[in-house]
Design an enzyme around this catalytic site. Structure first.
Site, PDB file in Angstrom:
ATOM      1  N   LEU A  16     -11.435   7.128   7.364  1.00  0.00           N
ATOM      2  CA  LEU A  16     -10.906   6.418   8.523  1.00  0.00           C
ATOM      3  C   LEU A  16     -10.617   7.360   9.687  1.00  0.00           C
ATOM      4  O   LEU A  16     -10.920   7.045  10.843  1.00  0.00           O
ATOM      5  CB  LEU A  16      -9.630   5.666   8.134  1.00  0.00           C
ATOM      6  CG  LEU A  16      -9.818   4.463   7.208  1.00  0.00           C
ATOM      7  CD1 LEU A  16      -8.457   3.889   6.806  1.00  0.00           C
ATOM      8  CD2 LEU A  16     -10.673   3.387   7.864  1.00  0.00           C
ATOM      9  N   GLN A 115     -10.271  -0.517   3.652  1.00  0.00           N
ATOM     10  CA  GLN A 115     -10.937   0.712   4.049  1.00  0.00           C
ATOM     11  C   GLN A 115     -12.419   0.661   3.704  1.00  0.00           C
ATOM     12  O   GLN A 115     -13.259   1.118   4.481  1.00  0.00           O
ATOM     13  CB  GLN A 115     -10.276   1.913   3.368  1.00  0.00           C
ATOM     14  CG  GLN A 115     -10.887   3.254   3.764  1.00  0.00           C
ATOM     15  CD  GLN A 115     -10.055   4.434   3.299  1.00  0.00           C
ATOM     16  OE1 GLN A 115      -8.903   4.274   2.917  1.00  0.00           O
ATOM     17  NE2 GLN A 115     -10.623   5.625   3.341  1.00  0.00           N
ATOM     18  N   LEU A 139     -18.172  21.178   3.732  1.00  0.00           N
ATOM     19  CA  LEU A 139     -17.774  22.313   4.565  1.00  0.00           C
ATOM     20  C   LEU A 139     -17.211  23.377   3.646  1.00  0.00           C
ATOM     21  O   LEU A 139     -16.190  23.159   2.974  1.00  0.00           O
ATOM     22  CB  LEU A 139     -16.715  21.880   5.586  1.00  0.00           C
ATOM     23  CG  LEU A 139     -16.092  23.011   6.417  1.00  0.00           C
ATOM     24  CD1 LEU A 139     -17.123  23.603   7.369  1.00  0.00           C
ATOM     25  CD2 LEU A 139     -14.881  22.502   7.189  1.00  0.00           C
ATOM     26  N   TYR A 218       5.262  -5.589  -4.850  1.00  0.00           N
ATOM     27  CA  TYR A 218       5.897  -4.353  -5.296  1.00  0.00           C
ATOM     28  C   TYR A 218       6.712  -4.725  -6.528  1.00  0.00           C
ATOM     29  O   TYR A 218       7.632  -5.562  -6.449  1.00  0.00           O
ATOM     30  CB  TYR A 218       6.796  -3.770  -4.210  1.00  0.00           C
ATOM     31  CG  TYR A 218       6.021  -3.266  -3.016  1.00  0.00           C
ATOM     32  CD1 TYR A 218       5.239  -2.115  -3.106  1.00  0.00           C
ATOM     33  CD2 TYR A 218       6.052  -3.946  -1.798  1.00  0.00           C
ATOM     34  CE1 TYR A 218       4.521  -1.644  -2.018  1.00  0.00           C
ATOM     35  CE2 TYR A 218       5.332  -3.483  -0.706  1.00  0.00           C
ATOM     36  CZ  TYR A 218       4.574  -2.337  -0.826  1.00  0.00           C
ATOM     37  OH  TYR A 218       3.860  -1.877   0.250  1.00  0.00           O
ATOM     38  N   ASP A 305      -4.751  12.166   6.751  1.00  0.00           N
ATOM     39  CA  ASP A 305      -3.949  12.667   5.626  1.00  0.00           C
ATOM     40  C   ASP A 305      -3.843  14.181   5.615  1.00  0.00           C
ATOM     41  O   ASP A 305      -2.913  14.731   5.012  1.00  0.00           O
ATOM     42  CB  ASP A 305      -4.545  12.197   4.305  1.00  0.00           C
ATOM     43  CG  ASP A 305      -4.221  10.740   4.006  1.00  0.00           C
ATOM     44  OD1 ASP A 305      -3.414  10.156   4.742  1.00  0.00           O
ATOM     45  OD2 ASP A 305      -4.781  10.190   3.039  1.00  0.00           O
ATOM     46  N   GLY A 314       4.213  -0.032   3.809  1.00  0.00           N
ATOM     47  CA  GLY A 314       4.242  -0.291   5.244  1.00  0.00           C
ATOM     48  C   GLY A 314       2.849  -0.319   5.820  1.00  0.00           C
ATOM     49  O   GLY A 314       2.629  -0.797   6.936  1.00  0.00           O
TER      50      GLY A 314
END
Length: 538
Positions: A16, A115, A139, A218, A305, A314
């Site tokens: 993303l 995603q 890389l 949850y 990240d 959230g």
């Protein structure tokens, strides 16, 4: 080692964050190269949902509707609850049947794409705009110098190694990718919080989920491994995702959990002891609260990240990754294309790190409240209203001309905007030639000067020419003025805090860069642009 290629910007990672950076760079005219060690886009049911500011950014890129179409229908009930199991009454409701109505502060609605469906849209648009995205490419190292850097890459399909000479590197390689550590950038935060087993399972849970496309539970259940977990629907009907606690000291890997053990966890989560369950996939995953100590090191800039890892509670991890790419892209483009000084890139850290930390802190606090009350110790961040966090966050110490009386607040109420530099440009409906037009649709490609006095149009043209900056003026008339663009309700100057002869300068990422109460003055506009863009020439 094969011969050297050249790219103005190399992006390590095409998730993303990396795909967004590539897309927005291409939108601003920079054809970046993005590489990923993975064989293709994500195929995991994770990072679902595009928040309102993300959809605004995707609208600018021309893919908001494609992403919205790839997700669940947000007009259908989508509850998010805390519960012991799917079939027991909720302990607490986080979001009920409907999402909040923020139409008074944004023209966009949220999206609910996963995603795995969003990445192909972003990558496709990036390629359409001229970016290059290569998968199965690792890389291996990157060395910087005064003029740029040299990346050593390897094609994982052929084993061939080659080098790429790039002006800048965007590190979008995730929280375990390695670039951040190689740069010697430390981290702060609460570190790794927990480890979980992530399952994808097939079962008949249509009745338990009431046939909803989307449900998120949850779970606080002492019968589950680790005392609870999280359960959600996926894009495939009849297929669900479940995470439950894992003890790293056990030495077990995901495959050490038998299908029978995993199926039992699904049954406990569902509250259906006789449920027929098929395990499709299992993996170990982690929850962490980690923020990099700095988001830039020389010509390398961290996003996603790699810059901030947060609990998923959230749903802003993926959104923050997309927005990192959005906000960084115009700055890189400005430097690469020569209309900004290198110092502009220092604002990436000044703007994105405070916001990334705030979002990470909020999601940690959400996790404690929703799933892990045993972790509560009074040090959790106080709750920030979501509209302030997402559409009211500010960048007063970034690439803006800060006003003398600015208190440096990192958020404001977007329903009562101040119009101060460093704030999100307030939403207002205008009309062009009689057709409704949100102010957002004027923004996103270069700088925009908003004014009511037509004299500012000439001032903007002179300033843009003098500095070589992509900028145009939009003169907003009053009804009956004869202007093609008008404010039918007479609200925009009040929202932006300027008088009739003043003006507001908006950056390509729709943050306010500068405003003035003075009459049209090309010299003042040039001086403001020089400050914002760190121009030291002439």
């Amino acid at each position: 080692m094969a011969c050297t290629e050249h790219a103005p910007v190399l992006i390590a990672g095409a998730g993303l964050a990396g795909a967004s950076a590539a897309m927005f760079l291409a939108l601003h005219g920079v054809r970046a190269l993005a590489v990923s060690r993975h064989p293709g886009p994500s195929d995991q049911p994770k990072a679902r949902g595009q928040s309102w500011p993300t959809m605004e950014a995707l609208r600018i890129a021309g893919v908001a509707e494609a992403v919205r179409a790839a997700g669940f229908d947000v007009d259908r009930p989508m509850p998010i609850v805390i519960a012991r199991s799917l079939t027991e009454p909720p302990l607490r409701e986080i979001i009920g049947q409907d999402w909040p109505d923020w139409s008074h502060i944004t023209p966009e609605r949220m999206g609910m794409a996963s995603q795995e469906r969003t990445e192909p849209v972003l990558i496709g648009r990036a390629r359409e705009l001229g970016a290059e995205v290569r998968f199965s490419t690792r890389l291996e190292s990157f060395e910087q110098d005064d003029e740029g850097g040299t990346a050593h890459l390897r094609d994982l399909d052929t084993g061939e190694g080659y080098t790429v000479r790039a002006g800048h590197l965007v590190a979008a390689d995730g929280w375990r990718g390695g670039i951040r550590d190689a740069l010697g950038i430390g981290t702060h935060g609460r570190g790794t919080i927990s480890t979980s087993v992530g399952l994808v399972a097939e079962a008949d849970l249509a009745e338990a989920t009431q046939g909803r496309e989307f449900s998120l539970y949850y779970l606080q259940n002492p019968r589950m491994a680790g005392g609870g977990g999280a359960f959600t629907t996926t894009d495939t009907p009849g297929r669900y995702a479940l995470a439950f606690g894992h003890d790293p000291s056990s030495g077990k890997d995901a495959e050490d959990y038998t299908d029978a053990e995993c199926a039992e966890q699904v049954r406990i989560a569902a509250g259906l002891p006789d449920l027929d369950v098929k395990i499709v996939a299992k993996d170990l995953t982690g929850t962490a609260h980690v923020v990099a100590d700095r988001f830039s090191e020389g010509r390398v800039h961290l996003i996603g990240d790699c810059a901030h890892t947060m609990p998923p509670h959230g749903g802003q991890g993926g959104n923050t990754a997309v927005m990192d790419g959005f906000h960084l892209a115009w700055k890189l483009a400005a430097v690469v294309q020569g209309w900004a000084g290198e110092g502009l890139l220092a604002s990436h850290d000044a703007e994105r790190r405070p916001h990334g930390r705030m979002v990470a802190d909020q999601q940690y606090a959400n996790m404690v409240r929703r799933q892990s009350p045993h972790l509560a110790d009074g040090t959790e961040a106080e709750e920030v209203a979501p509209e302030r966090l997402l559409l009211g966050h500010r960048v007063p110490d970034g690439a803006v001309v800060r006003e003398a009386d600015d208190d440096g607040a990192l958020t404001e109420d977007p329903a009562a905007p101040t119009g101060r530099p460093g704030s999100h440009a307030p939403h207002v409906w205008l009309e062009r030639d009689g057709e409704p037009l949100p102010v957002l649709d004027l923004l996103g490609r270069g700088f925009v000067l908003l004014a009511e006095d037509p004299a500012w149009a000439a001032a903007a043209e002179r300033a843009a020419s003098a500095l070589g900056v992509p900028m145009r003026a939009e003169v907003v008339g009053v009804p009956g003025s004869g202007q093609g663009l008008v404010d039918p309700r007479g609200r925009w100057r009040t929202l932006y805090g300027i008088p009739a002869h003043g003006a507001t300068l908006v950056r390509p990422d729709r943050f306010i860069a500068w405003r003035t109460a003075s009459p049209a003055d090309p010299g003042a506009l040039v001086a403001a642009l020089r400050t914002v863009l760190c121009r030291t020439d002439g």
